[in-house]
Design an enzyme around this catalytic site. Sequence first.
Site, PDB file in Angstrom:
ATOM      1  N   CYS A   3       0.793  -1.235   0.000  1.00  0.00           N
ATOM      2  CA  CYS A   3       0.000   0.000   0.000  1.00  0.00           C
ATOM      3  C   CYS A   3       0.824   1.284   0.000  1.00  0.00           C
ATOM      4  CB  CYS A   3      -0.929   0.011   1.211  1.00  0.00           C
ATOM      5  SG  CYS A   3      -1.970  -1.442   1.365  1.00  0.00           S
ATOM      6  N   HIS A  29      -2.824   6.523   4.133  1.00  0.00           N
ATOM      7  CA  HIS A  29      -1.743   5.573   4.402  1.00  0.00           C
ATOM      8  C   HIS A  29      -0.351   6.092   4.024  1.00  0.00           C
ATOM      9  CE1 HIS A  29      -0.672   1.021   4.801  1.00  0.00           C
ATOM     10  NE2 HIS A  29      -0.256   1.758   5.821  1.00  0.00           N
TER      11      HIS A  29
END
Length: 548
Positions: free
Chosen positions: A87, A143
């Site tokens: 991610c 993130h």
Amino acid sequence: MLAAGLLAGLSALSILAYGYLSWGGPGPGEPRGDRPGAPRPHIVFILADDQGFRDVGYHGSEIRTPALDKLAAEGVKLENYYVQPMCTPSRSQFITGKYQIHTGLQHSIIRPTQPNCLPLDNVTLPQKLKEVGYSTHMVGKWHLGFYRRECMPTQRGFDTFFGSLLGSGDYYTHFKCDSPGICGYDLYENDNAAWDHDNGIYSTQMYTQKVQQILASHNPRKPIFLYIAYQAVHSPLQAPGKYFEHYRSINNINRRRYAAMLACLDEAINNVTLALKKYGYYDNTIIIYSSDNGGQPMAGGSNWPLRGSKGTYWEGGIRAVGFVHSPLLKNKGSVCKELVHITDWFPTLITLAEGQIDEDIQLDGYDIWETISEGRRSPRVDILHNIDPIYTKAKNGSWAAGYGIWNTAIQSAIRVNHWKLLTGNPGFSDWVPPQAFSNAGPNRWHNERVSWSAGKTVWLFNITADPYERVDLSARYPDVVKQLLRRLSQFNKTAVPVRYPPKDPRSNPKLNGGVWGPWFKEDDKKSKSNKSKGANKQKKSKNKKKAN
């Protein structure tokens, strides 16, 4: 023998012809500008989470994705498109146009309890678009770190932010536990917890509603950049009941839930497209769709026929579903097989927006709009998939195995033209066919595996001829191996130190009103430094007394 013969056909000559090729197109960050006088295009970048390579209708999936299929068929499918295996790395490279080794994020992901974020000295894509008059909005998963207020999306170029800061969480309650007792709420609007907007709505639908509101309230005559980073189809595997309707025949519970999640995501993207048309944006909009990494088979994702999974540098971890859809494309309804990487969006989109890329920004991305829109050759000749110096070292790796050029204990991967080289421990290496999902639970009996000879730490594949990485050519072409190892070594000389700090107990949401959010304050830093100065003075005075 036949396979080896085909691979030999694209032999070591290919790297010699390509590795020193002087391409006449724009280099990293060079301006192009092929739409003089035209209004700046609206840009909508949609990032799916953990979508496997096979998990789209036009790649043969049993999961129906009619909206994605239609958009891709009417646009340009990217069938040689690469991202990162996890991610944070993919998101950081998209937003900066730089490889991980040039931001310090080359190891793993940013954990919720780490005092870490995308380094503040990196200019971001939304910041550059704001400079030329774009309204910038982010909806979905960030993130990229949040331990300081300066790390938040609204401080990194976005006018507004609605979404989550962490890598995952409950789709309905938006709570996330990083470890036992370390739990908190993770839904934000701009810089504050979005308690007022939490009505128990499934996140895919909630984010789509937010996008519709933004489009309805914005003036379509002014350029807008929308970054929509859906949480789906990342675990936990949750979906509204109605989306299971077509998938009750799938026995594997994880695959069934995953299919329902993807069906909901497909509907959401259709609704975003309808909103672009309804509010007058569509005719001047560029829609880019991408997964952030490969699928995770244990969580229902499929990368078949590619090898490996999320978190690995096999093709199944880094080769992604991707396409561009826009009325502004010249070659609509085509397939692009040229090399494209997620870092390329940074210079491509800034150039389309008629922005300026500072000369002192050392980009790793290329402007690939003419490659996509007109079918021209890609200016990209290689991809550094990564060099991770602190990942678990391969036990049998050595400088000797790397011909004295490279320590093969280090996890690394690089692509140059047809060739791909991996060293160290590349991760889970099975091929997981559709039959693996035929039973009620995870079943690895159907997986295909290769038992490598003991001590192996170098692999070489001709990806053009062997996209499924079935024939290792490292012993057959040692000169190619050496050339790619030298290229790795050259890249490594430009790497910055790894940023991967230990967890900070102050990150506990219990100390922040039950919410995951910024915890590091400059006052804390100053008080710490003052305490250390005071302690040093006391030590000095004690030493003086002892001396007397």
